[in-house]
Design a protein around this motif. Sequence first.
Motif, PDB file in Angstrom:
ATOM      1  N   ALA A  39       1.124  -1.299   0.094  1.00 42.71           N
ATOM      2  CA  ALA A  39       0.054   0.008   0.344  1.00 42.71           C
ATOM      3  C   ALA A  39       0.788   1.589  -0.159  1.00 42.71           C
ATOM      4  O   ALA A  39       1.869   1.166   0.142  1.00 42.71           O
ATOM      5  CB  ALA A  39      -1.083  -0.290   1.299  1.00 42.71           C
ATOM      6  N   PRO A  40       0.273   2.126  -0.555  1.00 46.58           N
ATOM      7  CA  PRO A  40       1.474   3.341  -0.587  1.00 46.58           C
ATOM      8  C   PRO A  40       1.502   3.893   0.770  1.00 46.58           C
ATOM      9  O   PRO A  40       0.740   3.649   2.100  1.00 46.58           O
ATOM     10  CB  PRO A  40       0.164   5.141  -0.987  1.00 46.58           C
ATOM     11  CG  PRO A  40      -0.141   3.992  -1.726  1.00 46.58           C
ATOM     12  CD  PRO A  40      -1.071   2.881  -0.983  1.00 46.58           C
ATOM     13  N   GLY A  41       2.888   4.046   1.015  1.00 42.85           N
ATOM     14  CA  GLY A  41       3.529   4.550   2.529  1.00 42.85           C
ATOM     15  C   GLY A  41       4.152   2.962   3.475  1.00 42.85           C
ATOM     16  O   GLY A  41       4.486   3.242   4.147  1.00 42.85           O
ATOM     17  N   ASN A  42       3.596   1.919   2.678  1.00 40.84           N
ATOM     18  CA  ASN A  42       3.659   1.006   3.871  1.00 40.84           C
ATOM     19  C   ASN A  42       4.818   0.240   3.085  1.00 40.84           C
ATOM     20  O   ASN A  42       5.337   0.134   1.876  1.00 40.84           O
ATOM     21  CB  ASN A  42       2.326   0.094   3.613  1.00 40.84           C
ATOM     22  CG  ASN A  42       2.139   0.867   4.629  1.00 40.84           C
ATOM     23  OD1 ASN A  42       2.067   2.027   5.300  1.00 40.84           O
ATOM     24  ND2 ASN A  42       0.461   0.097   4.606  1.00 40.84           N
ATOM     25  N   GLN A  43       5.826  -0.837   3.503  1.00 38.85           N
ATOM     26  CA  GLN A  43       6.683  -1.827   3.031  1.00 38.85           C
ATOM     27  C   GLN A  43       5.602  -2.832   2.400  1.00 38.85           C
ATOM     28  O   GLN A  43       4.240  -3.398   2.848  1.00 38.85           O
ATOM     29  CB  GLN A  43       7.330  -2.565   3.936  1.00 38.85           C
ATOM     30  CG  GLN A  43       8.463  -1.367   4.452  1.00 38.85           C
ATOM     31  CD  GLN A  43       9.715  -1.722   5.271  1.00 38.85           C
ATOM     32  OE1 GLN A  43       9.193  -3.226   5.988  1.00 38.85           O
ATOM     33  NE2 GLN A  43      10.460  -1.366   5.747  1.00 38.85           N
TER      34      GLN A  43
END
Length: 120
Positions: A39-43
């Motif tokens: 997901a955006p901003g996640n690993q």
Amino acid sequence: VQLQASGGGLVQPGGSLTLSCAASGSIFSINDMGWYRQAPGNQRELVAVITSGGSTNYADSVKGRFTISRDSAKNTVYLQMNSLKPEDTAVYYCNALVRTYTSTWAIPYWGQGTLVTVSS
């Protein structure tokens, strides 16, 4: 070896979607196959994995909602996603541990990613 993922798209909360990923090329055998998501901003995180023997493992966040399966004759892995939530929104990547006819060990290969958006 190439992995081609398909099946992503826009779905409403509570809806269902099925992802597919087909491996092709100079394949001698495939060990584990799996799905990851980012997901955006996640690993990138593991969603589900299935062994060549059919054993499965799921992330706690998707247990009871997602089902991974594979068709070994077609070198294809599937991810059936039910009761989708907005937090399932991510790019989904398939992964396969592949031994080719010229390799001694199985090597991980990745698909190109398919976007799943859960939104009303």
